[in-house]
Write a protein that holds these residues in place. Structure first.
Motif, short mmCIF file in Angstrom:
data_model
loop_
_atom_site.label_atom_id
_atom_site.label_comp_id
_atom_site.label_asym_id
_atom_site.label_seq_id
_atom_site.Cartn_x
_atom_site.Cartn_y
_atom_site.Cartn_z
N GLN A 25 0.80 -1.30 0.03
CA GLN A 25 0.11 0.09 0.14
C GLN A 25 0.96 1.30 0.15
OE1 GLN A 25 -3.70 -0.07 2.27
NE2 GLN A 25 -2.66 -1.89 3.33
N ALA A 26 2.16 1.11 -0.36
CA ALA A 26 2.94 2.36 -0.37
C ALA A 26 3.09 2.95 -1.70
CB ALA A 26 4.42 1.66 0.10
N GLY A 27 2.56 2.45 -2.60
CA GLY A 27 2.58 3.08 -3.99
C GLY A 27 3.81 2.73 -4.76
N ILE A 28 4.63 2.04 -4.33
CA ILE A 28 5.95 1.44 -4.98
C ILE A 28 5.55 0.63 -6.04
CG2 ILE A 28 8.18 0.38 -4.58
CD1 ILE A 28 7.24 2.48 -2.48
N GLN A 29 6.56 1.37 -7.28
CA GLN A 29 6.51 0.46 -8.74
C GLN A 29 6.56 -0.97 -8.41
OE1 GLN A 29 5.94 1.52 -11.49
NE2 GLN A 29 5.72 3.73 -11.27
N PRO A 30 5.67 -1.60 -9.19
CA PRO A 30 5.81 -3.18 -9.02
C PRO A 30 7.40 -4.04 -9.17
CG PRO A 30 4.05 -2.50 -10.20
CD PRO A 30 4.84 -1.20 -10.17
N PHE A 31 7.85 -3.58 -10.26
CA PHE A 31 9.22 -4.56 -10.62
C PHE A 31 8.96 -6.06 -10.64
CE2 PHE A 31 11.17 -0.28 -9.59
CZ PHE A 31 12.05 -0.30 -10.50
N PHE A 37 19.61 0.11 -4.92
CA PHE A 37 18.17 -0.28 -5.57
C PHE A 37 16.94 0.36 -4.98
CE2 PHE A 37 14.23 -2.83 -6.17
CZ PHE A 37 14.08 -2.52 -7.47
N GLY A 38 17.04 0.28 -3.71
CA GLY A 38 15.94 1.00 -2.79
C GLY A 38 16.10 2.57 -2.94
N LYS A 39 17.18 3.22 -2.81
CA LYS A 39 17.39 4.39 -2.92
C LYS A 39 16.85 4.62 -4.24
CE LYS A 39 20.89 8.15 -3.06
NZ LYS A 39 22.48 8.49 -2.83
N PHE A 40 17.10 4.10 -5.71
CA PHE A 40 16.67 4.27 -6.80
C PHE A 40 15.20 4.17 -7.02
CE2 PHE A 40 15.29 2.08 -10.87
CZ PHE A 40 15.52 3.12 -11.67
N VAL A 41 14.61 3.20 -6.46
CA VAL A 41 13.19 2.86 -6.46
C VAL A 41 12.45 4.24 -6.02
CG1 VAL A 41 11.14 1.72 -5.54
CG2 VAL A 41 13.30 0.62 -6.41
N LEU A 42 13.13 4.91 -5.02
CA LEU A 42 12.18 6.00 -4.24
C LEU A 42 12.43 7.28 -5.23
CD1 LEU A 42 13.29 5.10 -0.50
CD2 LEU A 42 11.05 5.05 -1.56
N THR A 43 13.19 7.29 -6.01
CA THR A 43 13.34 8.48 -7.08
C THR A 43 12.14 8.56 -8.06
OG1 THR A 43 14.86 7.45 -8.54
CG2 THR A 43 15.79 8.63 -6.48
N LEU A 44 11.69 7.23 -8.07
CA LEU A 44 10.72 7.23 -9.33
C LEU A 44 9.24 7.59 -8.66
CD1 LEU A 44 11.52 3.40 -10.10
CD2 LEU A 44 12.50 5.54 -11.33
N ASN A 45 8.39 7.95 -9.90
CA ASN A 45 7.00 8.21 -9.68
C ASN A 45 5.98 7.09 -9.00
OD1 ASN A 45 7.35 10.98 -10.77
ND2 ASN A 45 6.86 10.10 -12.90
N PRO A 46 5.19 7.28 -8.12
CA PRO A 46 4.54 6.33 -7.49
C PRO A 46 3.84 5.30 -8.53
CG PRO A 46 3.58 8.35 -6.93
CD PRO A 46 5.06 8.49 -7.77
N ALA A 47 3.52 4.09 -8.04
CA ALA A 47 2.54 3.50 -8.90
C ALA A 47 1.11 3.87 -8.54
CB ALA A 47 2.46 1.95 -8.78
N ALA A 68 9.52 -4.40 -5.34
CA ALA A 68 10.41 -3.50 -4.91
C ALA A 68 10.10 -3.14 -3.49
CB ALA A 68 10.43 -2.32 -5.81
N GLY A 69 8.74 -3.29 -3.12
CA GLY A 69 8.36 -2.95 -1.86
C GLY A 69 8.88 -3.79 -0.63
N TYR A 70 9.09 -4.94 -0.90
CA TYR A 70 9.59 -5.72 -0.03
C TYR A 70 11.13 -5.79 0.02
CZ TYR A 70 5.77 -8.76 1.34
OH TYR A 70 4.48 -8.98 2.04
N THR A 71 11.90 -5.26 -0.90
CA THR A 71 13.21 -4.75 -0.75
C THR A 71 13.21 -3.57 0.17
OG1 THR A 71 13.61 -5.08 -3.03
CG2 THR A 71 14.95 -3.80 -1.94
N LEU A 72 12.22 -2.80 -0.02
CA LEU A 72 12.54 -1.59 0.82
C LEU A 72 11.98 -1.86 2.29
CD1 LEU A 72 10.75 1.10 -1.26
CD2 LEU A 72 13.02 1.11 -0.61
N ALA A 73 11.08 -2.76 2.54
CA ALA A 73 10.77 -3.21 4.04
C ALA A 73 12.00 -3.93 4.51
CB ALA A 73 9.71 -4.23 3.98
#
Length: 360
Positions: free
Chosen positions: A127-133, A155-165, A178-183
């Protein structure tokens, strides 16, 4: 006493007859759908009601299937990662409402503001709006350097620069590897251990299971070969194939024997029955039912007035599925070593048969 013994005899006989029928049915489905190997089990919190395997390690080998075979479980890894996270939430290392940037304040300046309030719970429940990957139409990922944990952090740092899903009003979540990578980054930071070390600690050291990472070894040992589907045929994939999960290993890169995965499912069933074990019963309830739609590593599924936790997994060469009936406290597991439309259809047929016979 005679009545009780008679009931036990009838129950055991019925289970035995189910087993024979299901074994024949599952193998016929396996053959008709060209699935090299198919293993399945039906379990309660403390019993294995049925377990069986059939087929071969590969379409190119004569090795017969055994219950010692290992399977890559793909996205069913998510439930195991959520399980690890839940343990350290119980220990007090994190809270479900801990914000990502409370753990990584240094990443805030390079991240989009829309992510500033994302929490551990939001990440694990998509529910964080992270791109799916998920492999299709993914943004181009840089070639990060370092060990697995260092690459995940980059990778996590890179993901957070992207527009949200975009999260639509119907589902309220966007399924994101990718959300699981951040968690996992949050967990690694507070425990000072890598995800790989935590998998070993929780599942192998504490729970005495035999959980491994990446593909099952099939070059130097006899074991399953995953199969990709190319040119309208299944092709065996050796374990030394370089397959990049785009730094989302905590979302889908565990392999395990069916017999050990059963023990993991049984822990969850016991918890749903209200019993504390490695985790508290209240934690299991939250993992499985705390959030509508997709909870923490499990989809919530409601079928014909039944109540299920369910998940499937594939990285393109194996296909596995697990379902827990939360009313009858029965778990269903099916492992295969191929992935294409025929495999998915065959697995669904076997799952429907098992649920109908045990759940009705």
């Amino acid at each position: 006493m005679k009545l009780k013994l008679g009931f036990i005899f009838f129950y055991c006989l019925s289970t035995f007859m189910y087993g024979q029928d299901h074994a024949q049915y599952a193998d016929s489905v396996r053959i008709s759908n060209a699935i090299p190997e198919l293993s399945y089990a039906v379990v309660t919190g403390d019993k294995i009601l049925e377990i069986n395997t059939a087929g071969r390690h590969s379409v190119d080998l004569t090795d017969a299937a055994t219950l010692n075979d290992r399977f890559h479980i793909g996205s069913n890894t998510k439930a195991m990662t959520a399980f690890i996270i839940a343990k350290y939430v119980e220990k007090g290392n994190l809270k479900w409402d801990t914000k990502f940037f409370a753990v990584f304040p240094d990443l805030k300046k390079t991240s989009k503001a829309v992510y500033y309030d994302i929490t551990l719970e939001k990440l694990v429940s998509h529910q964080a709006g992270i791109q799916p990957f998920q492999g299709e139409n993914d943004p181009l990922v840089p070639d990060f350097k370092g060990n697995s944990q260092q690459k995940r952090n980059q990778f996590g740092k890179f993901v957070l620069t992207l527009n949200p899903a975009e999260i639509d009003s119907e589902h309220k979540y966007v399924y994101s590897n990718a959300g699981y990578t951040l968690a996992t980054m949050m967990l690694e930071k507070v425990t000072r251990k890598s995800w790989e070390q935590l998998v070993d600690k929780v599942f192998n050291e504490d729970l005495k299971l035999d959980v491994k990472l990446s593909w099952p070894e099939n070059i130097s040992a006899k074991d399953t070969w995953g199969h990709s589907f190319e040119n309208n045929k299944l092709s065996p994939v050796p374990s030394n194939t370089d397959y990049r999960l785009d730094y989302t290993e905590p979302a889908g890169d565990i392999n395990v024997k069916l017999t050990d995965y059963i023990k993991f499912i049984q822990l969850n069933i016991q918890g749903l029955q209200g019993h504390d074990n490695y985790l508290k019963a209240s934690t299991y309830h939250f993992i499985h039912k705390g959030i509508e739609g997709y909870s923490l590593g499990w989809f919530n599924s409601y079928e014909n007035n039944q109540d299920f936790s369910t998940h499937s997994g594939t990285a393109g060469t194996y296909y596995t599925i697990a379902a827990i009936d939360r009313k009858k406290f029965i778990g269903y597991i099916i492992f295969t070593n191929s992935f294409n439309e025929a495999t998915v259809n065959g697995v669904r047929m076997v799952m429907r048969k098992l649920k109908k016979d045990y759940g009705s």
